[in-house]
Design a protein around this motif. Structure first.
Motif, PDB file in Angstrom:
ATOM      1  N   PRO A  54       0.838  -1.195   0.000  1.00 54.91           N
ATOM      2  CA  PRO A  54       0.000   0.000   0.000  1.00 54.91           C
ATOM      3  C   PRO A  54       0.881   1.256   0.000  1.00 54.91           C
ATOM      4  N   ARG A  55       0.372   2.315  -0.570  1.00 55.47           N
ATOM      5  CA  ARG A  55       1.108   3.576  -0.584  1.00 55.47           C
ATOM      6  C   ARG A  55       1.259   4.090   0.831  1.00 55.47           C
ATOM      7  N   GLU A  56       2.464   4.530   1.116  1.00 52.99           N
ATOM      8  CA  GLU A  56       2.721   5.008   2.465  1.00 52.99           C
ATOM      9  C   GLU A  56       2.160   6.407   2.680  1.00 52.99           C
ATOM     10  N   ASP A  57       2.307   7.226   1.682  1.00 49.25           N
ATOM     11  CA  ASP A  57       1.829   8.602   1.848  1.00 49.25           C
ATOM     12  C   ASP A  57       0.964   8.975   0.653  1.00 49.25           C
ATOM     13  N   GLU A  58      -0.266   9.129   0.899  1.00 51.40           N
ATOM     14  CA  GLU A  58      -1.191   9.557  -0.131  1.00 51.40           C
ATOM     15  C   GLU A  58      -1.069  11.072  -0.255  1.00 51.40           C
ATOM     16  N   ILE A  59      -0.973  11.561  -1.464  1.00 48.54           N
ATOM     17  CA  ILE A  59      -0.874  12.993  -1.689  1.00 48.54           C
ATOM     18  C   ILE A  59      -2.287  13.540  -1.851  1.00 48.54           C
ATOM     19  N   SER A  60      -2.611  14.460  -0.995  1.00 48.91           N
ATOM     20  CA  SER A  60      -3.958  15.031  -1.072  1.00 48.91           C
ATOM     21  C   SER A  60      -3.978  16.129  -2.119  1.00 48.91           C
ATOM     22  N   LEU A  61      -5.170  16.543  -2.463  1.00 50.62           N
ATOM     23  CA  LEU A  61      -5.343  17.578  -3.476  1.00 50.62           C
ATOM     24  C   LEU A  61      -4.762  18.902  -3.005  1.00 50.62           C
ATOM     25  N   SER A  62      -4.913  19.203  -1.718  1.00 47.45           N
ATOM     26  CA  SER A  62      -4.369  20.468  -1.204  1.00 47.45           C
ATOM     27  C   SER A  62      -2.842  20.447  -1.233  1.00 47.45           C
ATOM     28  N   GLN A  63      -2.236  19.310  -0.940  1.00 46.33           N
ATOM     29  CA  GLN A  63      -0.778  19.216  -1.019  1.00 46.33           C
ATOM     30  C   GLN A  63      -0.325  19.397  -2.465  1.00 46.33           C
ATOM     31  N   PHE A  64      -1.064  18.808  -3.375  1.00 50.56           N
ATOM     32  CA  PHE A  64      -0.720  18.956  -4.791  1.00 50.56           C
ATOM     33  C   PHE A  64      -0.847  20.411  -5.227  1.00 50.56           C
ATOM     34  N   GLN A  65      -1.922  21.085  -4.789  1.00 52.38           N
ATOM     35  CA  GLN A  65      -2.105  22.492  -5.131  1.00 52.38           C
ATOM     36  C   GLN A  65      -0.979  23.343  -4.542  1.00 52.38           C
ATOM     37  N   ASP A  66      -0.576  23.043  -3.297  1.00 57.25           N
ATOM     38  CA  ASP A  66       0.532  23.777  -2.677  1.00 57.25           C
ATOM     39  C   ASP A  66       1.822  23.556  -3.445  1.00 57.25           C
ATOM     40  N   PHE A  67       2.061  22.330  -3.836  1.00 57.84           N
ATOM     41  CA  PHE A  67       3.280  22.014  -4.610  1.00 57.84           C
ATOM     42  C   PHE A  67       3.259  22.762  -5.940  1.00 57.84           C
ATOM     43  N   LYS A  68       2.107  22.762  -6.582  1.00 57.27           N
ATOM     44  CA  LYS A  68       1.961  23.449  -7.862  1.00 57.27           C
ATOM     45  C   LYS A  68       2.213  24.947  -7.702  1.00 57.27           C
ATOM     46  N   LYS A  69       1.691  25.525  -6.641  1.00 54.67           N
ATOM     47  CA  LYS A  69       1.870  26.947  -6.373  1.00 54.67           C
ATOM     48  C   LYS A  69       3.349  27.245  -6.111  1.00 54.67           C
ATOM     49  N   GLU A  70       3.996  26.391  -5.349  1.00 52.59           N
ATOM     50  CA  GLU A  70       5.418  26.584  -5.042  1.00 52.59           C
ATOM     51  C   GLU A  70       6.262  26.519  -6.317  1.00 52.59           C
TER      52      GLU A  70
END
Length: 150
Positions: A54-70
């Motif tokens: 199983p995936r250890e860390d699921e990336i949430s949509l908000s984390q993805f949006q933050d990464f995209k913004k960064e």
């Protein structure tokens, strides 16, 4: 020699049922001699499924949006730095072009002056040659006069 083949005389549902119940065909491998009728949803007993980690860390949509913004901020800052450097390089290039134009103008002026001086030198050399010839002629005349006067 003709190679015509005909399908088996049983229907497809009969063939499936015959296959599930253990009916054998000539090209069928004999992996398990005791096959039982199984549910279509349950896999056969000789097939095993690999359990995926199983995936250890699921990336949430908000984390993805933050990464995209960064990433956008980083790219924007890099583009700003590049634009500033480009403007500096462009101004330096314009300065170099102006300096080069001034140097070319100076070289053309010096070349024209050099040509004028060369013409003057040639003229003076030719005048000097004429003067030497005239001096030589006068010396010859003086010598002749001195001989005749003696």
């Amino acid at each position: 020699m003709s190679v015509l083949r005909t399908p088996p005389s049983t229907t497809s549902t009969e063939a499936t049922l015959q296959h599930k119940t253990g009916g054998r065909y000539g090209s069928e491998p004999q992996l398990n001699t005791s096959m039982e009728i199984q549910d279509e949803l349950t896999p056969p007993s000789h097939i095993y499924f690999r359990n995926k980690r199983p995936r250890e860390d699921e990336i949430s949509l908000s984390q993805f949006q933050d990464f995209k913004k960064e990433i956008k901020e980083v790219i924007t800052s890099l583009l700003g730095q590049q634009k500033k450097e480009y403007e500096e390089i462009a101004s330096t290039l314009k300065c170099l072009q102006q300096t080069t134009a001034n140097i070319e103008l100076s070289v053309s002026l010096l070349t024209s002056q050099n040509e004028e001086f060369q013409k003057k030198i040639d003229k003076l050399e030719s005048q000097s040659k004429k003067d030497r010839e005239y001096i030589s002629l006068l010396e010859d005349k003086i010598e002749d006069l001195q001989r005749t006067s003696n």
